[in-house]
Design a protein around this motif. Sequence first.
Motif, PDB file in Angstrom:
ATOM      1  N   TRP A  21       0.925  -1.208   0.069  1.00  0.00           N
ATOM      2  CA  TRP A  21      -0.100   0.036   0.245  1.00  0.00           C
ATOM      3  C   TRP A  21       0.735   1.091  -0.150  1.00  0.00           C
ATOM      4  O   TRP A  21       1.965   1.196   0.545  1.00  0.00           O
ATOM      5  N   LEU A  22       0.335   2.287  -0.494  1.00  0.00           N
ATOM      6  CA  LEU A  22       1.013   3.552  -0.529  1.00  0.00           C
ATOM      7  C   LEU A  22       0.808   4.165   0.605  1.00  0.00           C
ATOM      8  O   LEU A  22      -0.251   4.354   1.477  1.00  0.00           O
ATOM      9  N   ASP A  23       1.820   5.013   1.459  1.00  0.00           N
ATOM     10  CA  ASP A  23       1.767   5.621   2.509  1.00  0.00           C
ATOM     11  C   ASP A  23       1.250   7.015   2.044  1.00  0.00           C
ATOM     12  O   ASP A  23       1.087   7.436   0.763  1.00  0.00           O
ATOM     13  N   ARG A  24       1.052   7.997   2.893  1.00  0.00           N
ATOM     14  CA  ARG A  24       0.424   9.204   2.560  1.00  0.00           C
ATOM     15  C   ARG A  24       1.162  10.003   1.633  1.00  0.00           C
ATOM     16  O   ARG A  24       0.830  10.788   0.610  1.00  0.00           O
ATOM     17  N   GLU A  25       2.508   9.935   1.651  1.00  0.00           N
ATOM     18  CA  GLU A  25       3.441  10.825   1.070  1.00  0.00           C
ATOM     19  C   GLU A  25       3.379  10.152  -0.477  1.00  0.00           C
ATOM     20  O   GLU A  25       3.181  11.091  -1.348  1.00  0.00           O
ATOM     21  N   GLU A  26       3.628   8.844  -0.795  1.00  0.00           N
ATOM     22  CA  GLU A  26       3.490   8.254  -1.921  1.00  0.00           C
ATOM     23  C   GLU A  26       1.946   8.483  -2.627  1.00  0.00           C
ATOM     24  O   GLU A  26       2.112   8.842  -3.760  1.00  0.00           O
ATOM     25  N   MET A  27       1.025   8.321  -1.776  1.00  0.00           N
ATOM     26  CA  MET A  27      -0.284   8.580  -2.160  1.00  0.00           C
ATOM     27  C   MET A  27      -0.572   9.887  -2.715  1.00  0.00           C
ATOM     28  O   MET A  27      -1.105  10.293  -3.820  1.00  0.00           O
ATOM     29  N   ALA A  28      -0.036  11.127  -2.184  1.00  0.00           N
ATOM     30  CA  ALA A  28      -0.189  12.418  -2.575  1.00  0.00           C
ATOM     31  C   ALA A  28       0.672  12.640  -3.976  1.00  0.00           C
ATOM     32  O   ALA A  28       0.064  13.282  -4.736  1.00  0.00           O
ATOM     33  N   ALA A  29       1.877  11.761  -4.056  1.00  0.00           N
ATOM     34  CA  ALA A  29       2.471  12.250  -5.254  1.00  0.00           C
ATOM     35  C   ALA A  29       1.855  11.369  -6.353  1.00  0.00           C
ATOM     36  O   ALA A  29       1.771  12.056  -7.445  1.00  0.00           O
ATOM     37  N   TRP A  30       1.307  10.492  -6.029  1.00  0.00           N
ATOM     38  CA  TRP A  30       0.692   9.512  -7.284  1.00  0.00           C
ATOM     39  C   TRP A  30      -0.555  10.159  -7.624  1.00  0.00           C
ATOM     40  O   TRP A  30      -0.879  10.223  -8.768  1.00  0.00           O
ATOM     41  N   ILE A  31      -1.519  10.823  -6.611  1.00  0.00           N
ATOM     42  CA  ILE A  31      -2.675  11.352  -7.205  1.00  0.00           C
ATOM     43  C   ILE A  31      -2.362  12.539  -7.923  1.00  0.00           C
ATOM     44  O   ILE A  31      -2.892  12.722  -9.027  1.00  0.00           O
ATOM     45  N   ARG A  32      -1.483  13.420  -7.540  1.00  0.00           N
ATOM     46  CA  ARG A  32      -0.954  14.548  -8.534  1.00  0.00           C
ATOM     47  C   ARG A  32      -0.482  14.092  -9.772  1.00  0.00           C
ATOM     48  O   ARG A  32      -0.807  14.706 -10.686  1.00  0.00           O
ATOM     49  N   THR A  33       0.425  13.057  -9.969  1.00  0.00           N
ATOM     50  CA  THR A  33       0.750  12.705 -11.020  1.00  0.00           C
ATOM     51  C   THR A  33      -0.456  11.984 -11.914  1.00  0.00           C
ATOM     52  O   THR A  33      -0.204  12.437 -13.183  1.00  0.00           O
ATOM     53  N   ALA A  34      -1.027  11.270 -11.317  1.00  0.00           N
ATOM     54  CA  ALA A  34      -2.450  10.652 -12.165  1.00  0.00           C
ATOM     55  C   ALA A  34      -3.233  12.042 -12.954  1.00  0.00           C
ATOM     56  O   ALA A  34      -3.578  11.725 -13.689  1.00  0.00           O
ATOM     57  N   ALA A  35      -3.248  13.010 -11.919  1.00  0.00           N
ATOM     58  CA  ALA A  35      -4.068  14.031 -12.389  1.00  0.00           C
ATOM     59  C   ALA A  35      -3.354  14.961 -13.568  1.00  0.00           C
ATOM     60  O   ALA A  35      -4.034  15.243 -14.428  1.00  0.00           O
ATOM     61  N   VAL A  36      -1.933  14.960 -13.479  1.00  0.00           N
ATOM     62  CA  VAL A  36      -1.232  15.660 -14.864  1.00  0.00           C
ATOM     63  C   VAL A  36      -1.392  14.555 -15.945  1.00  0.00           C
ATOM     64  O   VAL A  36      -1.716  15.266 -17.050  1.00  0.00           O
ATOM     65  N   VAL A  37      -1.259  13.276 -15.677  1.00  0.00           N
ATOM     66  CA  VAL A  37      -1.413  12.491 -16.927  1.00  0.00           C
ATOM     67  C   VAL A  37      -2.880  12.756 -17.490  1.00  0.00           C
ATOM     68  O   VAL A  37      -2.842  12.560 -18.750  1.00  0.00           O
ATOM     69  N   GLU A  38      -3.861  12.743 -16.585  1.00  0.00           N
ATOM     70  CA  GLU A  38      -5.044  12.820 -17.385  1.00  0.00           C
ATOM     71  C   GLU A  38      -5.458  14.129 -17.885  1.00  0.00           C
ATOM     72  O   GLU A  38      -6.061  14.419 -18.958  1.00  0.00           O
ATOM     73  N   LEU A  39      -5.262  15.560 -17.088  1.00  0.00           N
ATOM     74  CA  LEU A  39      -5.540  16.740 -17.382  1.00  0.00           C
ATOM     75  C   LEU A  39      -4.729  17.401 -18.381  1.00  0.00           C
ATOM     76  O   LEU A  39      -5.143  18.044 -19.389  1.00  0.00           O
ATOM     77  N   LEU A  40      -3.170  17.024 -18.318  1.00  0.00           N
ATOM     78  CA  LEU A  40      -2.500  18.101 -19.342  1.00  0.00           C
ATOM     79  C   LEU A  40      -2.783  17.409 -20.849  1.00  0.00           C
ATOM     80  O   LEU A  40      -2.798  18.535 -21.559  1.00  0.00           O
ATOM     81  N   PRO A  41      -2.831  16.113 -21.133  1.00  0.00           N
ATOM     82  CA  PRO A  41      -3.192  16.002 -22.359  1.00  0.00           C
ATOM     83  C   PRO A  41      -4.573  16.696 -23.000  1.00  0.00           C
ATOM     84  O   PRO A  41      -4.661  17.060 -24.151  1.00  0.00           O
ATOM     85  N   ALA A  42      -5.685  16.688 -22.177  1.00  0.00           N
ATOM     86  CA  ALA A  42      -6.801  17.238 -22.612  1.00  0.00           C
ATOM     87  C   ALA A  42      -6.634  18.761 -22.915  1.00  0.00           C
ATOM     88  O   ALA A  42      -7.334  19.355 -23.701  1.00  0.00           O
ATOM     89  N   ALA A  43      -5.754  19.259 -22.034  1.00  0.00           N
ATOM     90  CA  ALA A  43      -5.692  20.836 -22.199  1.00  0.00           C
ATOM     91  C   ALA A  43      -4.743  21.017 -23.449  1.00  0.00           C
ATOM     92  O   ALA A  43      -5.257  21.957 -24.185  1.00  0.00           O
ATOM     93  N   LEU A  44      -3.918  20.356 -23.634  1.00  0.00           N
ATOM     94  CA  LEU A  44      -3.069  20.333 -24.902  1.00  0.00           C
ATOM     95  C   LEU A  44      -4.017  19.997 -26.235  1.00  0.00           C
ATOM     96  O   LEU A  44      -3.880  20.767 -27.102  1.00  0.00           O
ATOM     97  N   ASP A  45      -4.669  19.089 -25.979  1.00  0.00           N
ATOM     98  CA  ASP A  45      -5.521  18.551 -27.111  1.00  0.00           C
ATOM     99  C   ASP A  45      -6.642  19.849 -27.469  1.00  0.00           C
ATOM    100  O   ASP A  45      -6.758  20.281 -28.580  1.00  0.00           O
ATOM    101  N   ALA A  46      -7.147  20.486 -26.397  1.00  0.00           N
ATOM    102  CA  ALA A  46      -8.312  21.425 -26.626  1.00  0.00           C
ATOM    103  C   ALA A  46      -7.655  22.867 -27.218  1.00  0.00           C
ATOM    104  O   ALA A  46      -8.199  23.280 -28.103  1.00  0.00           O
ATOM    105  N   GLN A  47      -6.266  22.934 -26.979  1.00  0.00           N
ATOM    106  CA  GLN A  47      -5.669  24.240 -27.673  1.00  0.00           C
ATOM    107  C   GLN A  47      -5.265  23.919 -28.895  1.00  0.00           C
ATOM    108  O   GLN A  47      -5.738  24.618 -29.908  1.00  0.00           O
ATOM    109  N   LEU A  48      -4.736  22.680 -29.308  1.00  0.00           N
ATOM    110  CA  LEU A  48      -4.579  22.395 -30.805  1.00  0.00           C
ATOM    111  C   LEU A  48      -6.067  22.270 -31.612  1.00  0.00           C
ATOM    112  O   LEU A  48      -5.914  22.779 -32.714  1.00  0.00           O
ATOM    113  N   ARG A  49      -6.869  21.698 -31.059  1.00  0.00           N
ATOM    114  CA  ARG A  49      -8.256  21.705 -31.791  1.00  0.00           C
ATOM    115  C   ARG A  49      -8.721  23.062 -32.101  1.00  0.00           C
ATOM    116  O   ARG A  49      -9.406  23.134 -33.219  1.00  0.00           O
TER     117      ARG A  49
END
Length: 167
Positions: A10-38
């Motif tokens: 299991w992830l500890d608090r620090e690992e979980m915080a890092a993972w959630i933020r990384t997952a959010a970047v992985v999800e949100l950044l491509p959509a933001a770049l895609d929206a600009q290009l479209r």
Amino acid sequence: MSSRAPQPRWLDREEMAAWIRTAAVVELLPAALDAQLRRDADLTHFEYWVLSMLSEAQDRTLRMTALAERTNASLSRLSHVVSRLEARGLVERFPCPQDKRATNARLTADGWEKVVDTAPGHLDAVRHYVIDGLTREQLAQLAAIADSILENVDPSQRITGPMTAGS
């Protein structure tokens, strides 16, 4: 006898915080770049990525298999995207002169113009969403972190090629 699966690490608090933020970047950044290009170039982020990979290749040409590898796409997905780009006059396909069984994709003059016209807006978006919010030290850390992750998810360096922080 019990056939219990090993307990997950299991992830500890620090690992979980890092993972959630990384997952959010992985999800949100491509959509933001895609929206600009479209909006600004009538291209998806993946279409721009394909054009960009061709623009940097020798003679602006790659075998479809090499282009699929560089864009992390299946040949089927890439073929559909290249067909759309062909219909717009941005890419052309032709038999590979060295291996008639293979097909090459080449950026057309209109495709090159599209990349040149699109790059400034895309660069502005990349700067806005990623680069300008970071200090030089954070940029170096981000590059080092990305390199560490890429060692695990892309050990053959098929997308980035040999690259290290600062290269």
